[in-house]
Design a protein around this motif. Structure first.
Motif: not given
Length: 166
Positions: A68-69, A78-81, A133-145
């Motif tokens: 959000t934010g 503004a708020d992604t943590a 999320l990709i930059q922070q290595h939270a998830i592989d890009p192939s798993r994002i829609i």
């Protein structure tokens, strides 16, 4: 006035029971035969009959978070943590997919500055969260829609379970 022929013999009561039993047996065998059909082939046949194309069903959503934010007209969250921490935890299972839906509030000020388009701004919001999320290595890009929607100035993250698909 109806006249009944009293000389005609009455039907035996067991004939009705035999007819009922025969119909039940036919229904039972039809039911057994119907259970032998492959559900995927049956669904494909129904889709083909209606002229629909073969599509992969969307993953079943099992969890949700939000980023959000967003200021009106801005794709910078503004708020992604909390969303980032949620994505790290939620994406541990490799059978899951993450759908990020960027949203706009529908007001005249919540549009892309260059094009004046709300859906483009919503797509930019989804892309910005995905890039984080990709930059922070939270998830592989192939798993994002990515998708867009209308509701609030936010990005909605839903975790979908795809099961054991190859």
């Amino acid at each position: 006035m109806t006249v009944f022929d009293e000389d005609e013999r009455a039907r035996a009561p067991w004939l009705m029971t035999l007819a009922d039993l025969s119909l039940l047996l036919v229904g039972f065998f039809v039911f057994l035969q119907a259970n032998q059909v492959d559900p995927a082939k049956l669904a494909a046949g129904i889709r083909a009959g209606f002229g629909a194309s073969e599509t992969t069903p969307a993953p079943m959503p099992v969890d949700i978070a939000t980023a959000t934010g967003f200021a009106p007209g801005s794709a910078v969250p503004a708020d992604t943590a909390s969303a980032l921490e949620w994505a790290r935890t939620a994406a541990r299972d490799p059978r899951t997919r993450l759908r990020i839906t960027g949203e706009v509030d529908g007001s005249a000020t919540d549009v892309d500055a260059a094009t004046g388009s709300g859906p483009i701004l919503a797509a930019d919001r989804a892309r910005a969260v995905a890039a984080l999320l990709i930059q922070q290595h939270a998830i592989d890009p192939s798993r994002i829609i990515l998708s867009t929607g209308r509701g609030q100035r936010r990005a909605v993250l839903t975790l979908g379970f795809e099961g054991d698909r190859p």
